[in-house]
Design a protein around this motif. Structure first.
Motif, mmCIF file in Angstrom:
data_model
loop_
_atom_site.group_PDB
_atom_site.id
_atom_site.type_symbol
_atom_site.label_atom_id
_atom_site.label_comp_id
_atom_site.label_asym_id
_atom_site.label_seq_id
_atom_site.Cartn_x
_atom_site.Cartn_y
_atom_site.Cartn_z
ATOM 1 N N LEU A 174 0.749 -1.426 0.070
ATOM 2 C CA LEU A 174 0.124 0.043 -0.022
ATOM 3 C C LEU A 174 0.861 1.378 0.012
ATOM 4 N N ALA A 175 1.817 1.495 0.796
ATOM 5 C CA ALA A 175 2.851 2.395 0.983
ATOM 6 C C ALA A 175 3.379 2.722 -0.579
ATOM 7 N N CYS A 176 4.014 1.743 -1.172
ATOM 8 C CA CYS A 176 4.523 1.649 -2.468
ATOM 9 C C CYS A 176 3.696 2.203 -3.428
ATOM 10 N N SER A 177 2.388 1.717 -3.415
ATOM 11 C CA SER A 177 1.345 2.201 -4.387
ATOM 12 C C SER A 177 0.894 3.522 -4.262
ATOM 13 N N LEU A 178 0.749 4.018 -2.860
ATOM 14 C CA LEU A 178 0.510 5.369 -2.772
ATOM 15 C C LEU A 178 1.659 6.426 -2.935
ATOM 16 N N GLN A 179 2.794 5.866 -2.745
ATOM 17 C CA GLN A 179 4.003 6.527 -3.360
ATOM 18 C C GLN A 179 4.053 6.798 -4.842
ATOM 19 N N ASN A 180 4.044 5.722 -5.383
ATOM 20 C CA ASN A 180 3.913 5.911 -7.010
ATOM 21 C C ASN A 180 2.891 6.750 -7.521
ATOM 22 N N VAL A 182 1.203 9.401 -5.661
ATOM 23 C CA VAL A 182 1.341 10.929 -5.429
ATOM 24 C C VAL A 182 2.580 11.493 -6.379
ATOM 25 N N ASN A 183 3.704 10.308 -6.683
ATOM 26 C CA ASN A 183 4.912 10.863 -7.342
ATOM 27 C C ASN A 183 4.581 11.133 -8.849
ATOM 28 N N ASP A 184 3.426 10.373 -9.465
ATOM 29 C CA ASP A 184 2.813 10.502 -10.764
ATOM 30 C C ASP A 184 2.114 11.926 -10.783
ATOM 31 N N VAL A 185 1.390 12.304 -9.972
ATOM 32 C CA VAL A 185 0.388 13.461 -9.546
ATOM 33 C C VAL A 185 1.525 14.657 -9.496
ATOM 34 N N VAL A 186 2.455 14.674 -8.761
ATOM 35 C CA VAL A 186 3.484 15.912 -8.778
ATOM 36 C C VAL A 186 4.255 16.218 -10.078
ATOM 37 N N ASN A 187 4.419 15.002 -10.654
ATOM 38 C CA ASN A 187 5.476 14.828 -11.779
ATOM 39 C C ASN A 187 4.476 15.480 -12.802
ATOM 40 N N ASP A 188 3.293 15.405 -12.974
ATOM 41 C CA ASP A 188 2.609 15.831 -13.898
ATOM 42 C C ASP A 188 2.391 17.350 -13.952
ATOM 43 N N MET A 189 2.730 18.083 -12.745
ATOM 44 C CA MET A 189 2.811 19.396 -12.478
ATOM 45 C C MET A 189 3.766 20.206 -13.271
ATOM 46 N N GLN A 190 4.860 19.433 -13.940
ATOM 47 C CA GLN A 190 5.934 20.270 -14.566
ATOM 48 C C GLN A 190 6.512 21.249 -13.987
ATOM 49 N N GLN A 202 11.409 2.485 -0.674
ATOM 50 C CA GLN A 202 12.335 1.822 -1.923
ATOM 51 C C GLN A 202 11.438 0.563 -2.484
ATOM 52 N N CYS A 203 10.834 1.018 -3.493
ATOM 53 C CA CYS A 203 9.744 0.109 -3.926
ATOM 54 C C CYS A 203 10.195 -0.364 -5.370
ATOM 55 N N MET A 204 9.767 -1.815 -5.857
ATOM 56 C CA MET A 204 9.696 -2.163 -7.134
ATOM 57 C C MET A 204 8.834 -1.497 -8.069
ATOM 58 N N THR A 205 8.914 -0.990 -9.051
ATOM 59 C CA THR A 205 8.252 -0.445 -10.066
ATOM 60 C C THR A 205 7.961 -1.312 -11.246
ATOM 61 N N PRO A 206 6.814 -1.619 -11.632
ATOM 62 C CA PRO A 206 6.661 -2.527 -12.664
ATOM 63 C C PRO A 206 7.193 -1.982 -14.143
ATOM 64 N N PRO A 207 8.055 -3.019 -14.893
ATOM 65 C CA PRO A 207 8.005 -4.440 -14.819
ATOM 66 C C PRO A 207 9.395 -4.791 -13.747
ATOM 67 N N TYR A 208 10.376 -3.901 -13.801
ATOM 68 C CA TYR A 208 11.657 -3.875 -12.761
ATOM 69 C C TYR A 208 11.994 -2.609 -12.471
ATOM 70 N N GLY A 209 13.153 -2.637 -11.603
ATOM 71 C CA GLY A 209 13.656 -1.318 -11.174
ATOM 72 C C GLY A 209 13.152 -0.867 -9.895
ATOM 73 N N PHE A 210 13.807 0.230 -9.304
ATOM 74 C CA PHE A 210 13.444 0.805 -7.977
ATOM 75 C C PHE A 210 13.168 2.186 -8.192
ATOM 76 N N ILE A 211 12.289 2.658 -7.439
ATOM 77 C CA ILE A 211 11.989 4.168 -7.218
ATOM 78 C C ILE A 211 13.419 4.676 -6.612
ATOM 79 N N GLU A 212 13.844 5.752 -7.087
ATOM 80 C CA GLU A 212 15.139 6.321 -6.715
ATOM 81 C C GLU A 212 14.983 7.046 -5.169
ATOM 82 N N VAL A 213 15.719 6.725 -4.305
ATOM 83 C CA VAL A 213 15.800 7.159 -3.146
ATOM 84 C C VAL A 213 16.838 8.389 -3.042
ATOM 85 N N LYS A 214 16.533 9.448 -2.707
ATOM 86 C CA LYS A 214 17.471 10.468 -2.701
ATOM 87 C C LYS A 214 17.814 10.872 -1.264
#
Length: 218
Positions: A174-180, A182-190, A202-214
């Motif tokens: 659930l945490a990873c789904s919500l993080q993704n 929110v991330n998509d919404v704020v990225n759309d703000m350009q 730190q979450c797997m995003t489909p199909p592979y890879g991790f969200i970058e943790v700064k």
């Protein structure tokens, strides 16, 4: 994952500081946008198990004018109409400018202050000439109405707000789904402001890879 765990979603937009405190104190919100100082004052992380998902980057607070570069001097403010946000937890639009007035030994009651409901409303007041100065942050598109030569910093490295999730259980999916989401919404703000978001999970995003943790603190 959101659809699996929540049949319906209720969204509360805006609200007063008192309402935000009630939501945190009683643990009403499953997801909430708040600030470090409020979370710490309410001890919401330890008492209600709120954990950060995404943090907005640090920023600089400014006095902004449409006609001249503001001066951090007592005499300068005494004959000005000053626009502030009518929200006592807003650092750039309320807390920090009032701290400046206190440091300059200015009685706030002696100032001509106009309160607005939002930072956007502050900008409208300034562009219409209804106030001489506002206290806020600087955005790229502000250059369409105001000059960057007419801003004066109040404070640097002001920590940004964070999205918090109520996590009674280790509900990582659930945490990873919500993080993704929110991330998509704020990225759309350009906006460049959102280009350095801090992700706390730190979450797997489909199909592979991790969200970058700064590593930089927001």
């Amino acid at each position: 994952m959101l659809a699996k765990q929540f049949g319906t979603v209720e969204v509360y937009w805006g609200g007063s500081l008192a309402e935000q405190i009630e939501f945190l104190a009683k643990g009403i919100a499953d997801l909430i946008l708040s600030k470090d100082n409020i979370m710490e004052a309410m001890m919401a992380e330890s008492t209600q198990n709120y954990m950060p998902l995404i943090g907005y980057p640090s920023y600089t607070a400014f006095f902004i004018s449409s006609r001249e570069k503001p001066k951090i001097e007592k005499a300068y403010f005494l004959d000005k109409k000053i626009g502030l946000v009518d929200y006592p937890t807003s650092r750039s639009g309320h807390i920090l400018p009032k701290q400046v007035f206190k440091q300059l030994d200015i009685d706030v009651s002696a100032l001509s202050i106009v309160y607005a409901s939002s930072h956007s409303a502050l900008r409208d007041l300034l562009s219409k000439g209804e106030v001489d100065i506002i206290a806020s942050y600087w955005q790229e598109h502000d250059q369409q109405r105001f000059s960057k030569n007419y801003i004066t910093p109040i404070a640097d490295n002001v920590s940004g707000s964070k999205w918090y999730i109520k996590m009674s259980d280790e509900n990582t999916d659930l945490a990873c789904s919500l993080q993704n989401s929110v991330n998509d919404v704020v990225n759309d703000m350009q906006s460049n402001y959102f280009s350095s978001l801090k992700h706390y999970w730190q979450c797997m995003t489909p199909p592979y890879g991790f969200i970058e943790v700064k590593n930089d603190e927001a």
